[in-house]
Design a protein around this motif. Structure first.
Motif, short mmCIF file in Angstrom:
data_model
loop_
_atom_site.label_atom_id
_atom_site.label_comp_id
_atom_site.label_asym_id
_atom_site.label_seq_id
_atom_site.Cartn_x
_atom_site.Cartn_y
_atom_site.Cartn_z
N GLY A 90 -0.48 -18.44 7.90
CA GLY A 90 -0.83 -17.64 7.92
C GLY A 90 0.48 -16.13 8.29
O GLY A 90 0.45 -15.58 8.18
N SER A 91 1.07 -17.38 9.31
CA SER A 91 2.03 -16.29 10.11
C SER A 91 3.42 -16.52 9.49
O SER A 91 4.31 -16.02 10.10
N SER A 120 -8.67 -20.68 11.81
CA SER A 120 -7.04 -21.28 12.99
C SER A 120 -7.32 -22.34 12.79
O SER A 120 -6.17 -23.06 13.65
N PRO A 154 -12.46 -17.02 10.18
CA PRO A 154 -11.34 -16.63 11.42
C PRO A 154 -11.00 -17.15 12.34
O PRO A 154 -9.94 -18.52 12.21
N ASP A 209 -4.07 -16.30 0.25
CA ASP A 209 -4.08 -14.60 0.89
C ASP A 209 -3.27 -15.05 1.98
O ASP A 209 -3.28 -15.84 2.71
N GLN A 210 -2.50 -13.72 2.18
CA GLN A 210 -1.26 -14.01 3.18
C GLN A 210 -1.18 -12.14 3.79
O GLN A 210 -1.28 -11.05 2.65
N LEU A 211 -1.01 -12.56 5.28
CA LEU A 211 -0.91 -11.05 5.54
C LEU A 211 0.16 -9.68 4.71
O LEU A 211 0.14 -9.14 5.00
N TYR A 212 1.95 -10.74 4.23
CA TYR A 212 2.69 -9.81 3.88
C TYR A 212 1.96 -9.08 2.16
O TYR A 212 1.95 -7.98 1.87
N LYS A 213 0.75 -10.17 1.42
CA LYS A 213 0.64 -9.53 0.32
C LYS A 213 -0.19 -8.73 0.47
O LYS A 213 -0.52 -7.35 0.20
N ARG A 214 -1.59 -8.97 1.64
CA ARG A 214 -2.66 -7.52 1.81
C ARG A 214 -1.86 -6.49 2.19
O ARG A 214 -1.54 -5.14 2.09
N SER A 215 -0.51 -6.19 2.76
CA SER A 215 0.05 -5.74 3.17
C SER A 215 0.82 -4.58 2.09
O SER A 215 0.84 -3.01 2.18
#
Length: 414
Positions: free
Chosen positions: A408-409, A394, A390, A344-350
């Motif tokens: 994650g960032s 974190s 979260p 799970d990564q933010l860029y994948k969800r985007s």
């Protein structure tokens, strides 16, 4: 180590054919046969892997590349009915102290595992048959392993239930993320925030143009691919070091595995590993800002890895832009699914409106395997609970990475 196997040195059984033979064989008992070599199964293996809906990671050439570079003992399970091959589970035996675990070949670098099976087996097999066949084979399996562990396996994939779903399982702490691909790039982008995506791409292109432009490089098998792969290893090592993480590509045998994949010729539009790169022109001529490794099997493309060097043109988001131009190119080439893989990564969800839950299937062979299965379930459940919160996640990340950048960032190509 040599397995005591019924199939050693024998030719693989005939494949189940379509039509009346399927119905005839469906009523016959399921039996298992163990192999410690891939070669006797090659014909049946390649016939089964041709199905679009089965994972590239169980293909013959992918598994052979890993087996030849890692040298683990193999334990390949062939399922038969009436002498016809119904399924193949390509496993290797990995030791952790006294514990012997039979896992999917190369599973540490797999994004999705399905096993190999014929459609007739999926449609006609009952859960009791598979469990009974494993139970009948328990004594023979115990000579080689304590636990069967089939990781990262979806119980349903591309609209079809897995024929192995009857095995005890725990949900994997990580899901996989996919984007449906259409002939039209515009239609593909409509599934996500198309306006935002186009704006980001224009900004990237404008910033790259200001430094002299770029080339989208697709390396064919050979020296160009190997040069890009070695550059990826260096870029990724630097990224891992900056994040305080161990380099999962550091072992020479792992690098040799990926070199073997990158050197393999394409076949029928399919490729085990194709290197894409964003190479700058102008004042930074030759600088490679981003690399990604893509595999294709049928209409399914999987992103195996990615890296960036943001020492130049970081504001152009080179990793994300490379995905943009690569996916745009794949539209109209018969691809129907672009898979960003597990994690799970933010860029994948985007990018991805599809999230696929994956499971770890466990079948203990011995008492030691039963204890290991219980521990695996507990660890997977704990990791999943942490990742779902979260605040807790974190906190764990801060403990793990100290002052380093949390995972994650990380930027898109990571």
């Amino acid at each position: 180590m040599q397995l005591q196997i019924k199939a050693s040195g024998h030719e693989p059984a005939a494949l189940l054919t379509e039509g009346a033979g399927d119905v005839l064989h469906a009523g016959l008992p399921l039996t298992l046969r163990l192999h410690d070599r891939m070669e006797p199964l090659e014909a049946a293996w390649r016939a089964l892997e041709a199905e679009d809906g089965l994972s590239l990671h169980q293909s013959y050439d992918w598994c052979r590349a890993w087996a030849e570079t890692h040298g683990h003992d193999l334990m390949i399970i062939e399922g038969l009915r009436g002498g016809s091959t119904q399924f193949i589970l390509p496993l290797e035996v990995v030791r952790q102290g006294p514990l012997r675990t039979a896992r999917m070949i190369a599973t540490d670098f797999s994004n999705i595992n399905t096993g190999l099976y014929g459609e007739a087996f999926r449609e006609t097999s009952s859960p009791r048959q598979l469990l009974r066949a494993l139970e009948d084979m328990r004594g023979q399996l115990a000579r080689t392993c304590d636990l069967l562990l089939l990781e990262k396996m979806p119980l349903e994939w591309r609209g079809r239930a897995s024929p192995f779903a009857a095995l005890p399982s725990v949900i994997n702490q990580n899901a996989a993320f996919q984007l449906a691909v259409f002939d039209s790039f515009e239609r593909t982008l409509e599934q996500i925030n198309a306006k935002r995506r186009r704006k980001r791409a224009r900004n990237s292109e404008r910033r790259l143009a200001a430094t002299g432009g770029y080339n989208h490089v697709i390396a064919g098998p050979g020296e160009d691919a190997l040069a890009l792969l070695d550059l990826f290893f260096r870029q990724k090592a630097a990224r891992f070091e900056a994040m305080g993480l161990p380099d999962v590509f550091r072992e020479e045998r792992t690098r040799s595995f990926f070199r073997a994949l990158a050197s393999a010729p394409a076949a029928g539009g399919n490729h085990l590993l194709q290197l894409h790169a964003l190479r700058l022109k102008g004042e930074h001529e030759g600088h490679v800002a981003a690399i990604t490794g893509l595999s294709r099997k049928g209409d399914h493309v999987i992103c195996q890895f990615g890296s960036i060097d943001d020492s130049v043109a970081a504001d152009a988001s080179p990793g994300d832009f490379l995905f943009h131009i690569a996916i745009e190119k794949l539209c109209g080439e018969g691809v129907r699914l672009f898979d960003f893989g597990i994690g799970d990564q933010l860029y994948k969800r985007s990018w991805c409106p599809i999230e696929t839950a994956q499971h770890d299937l466990l079948w203990p062979v011995t008492l030691a395997g039963r204890a290991a299965a219980t521990l695996h379930r507990a660890k997977a459940a704990t990791k999943r609970l942490i990742k779902q919160n979260p605040q807790v996640y974190s906190f764990v990340q801060r403990l793990r990475f100290g002052k380093a950048e949390p995972a994650g960032s990380a930027t898109a190509a990571d």
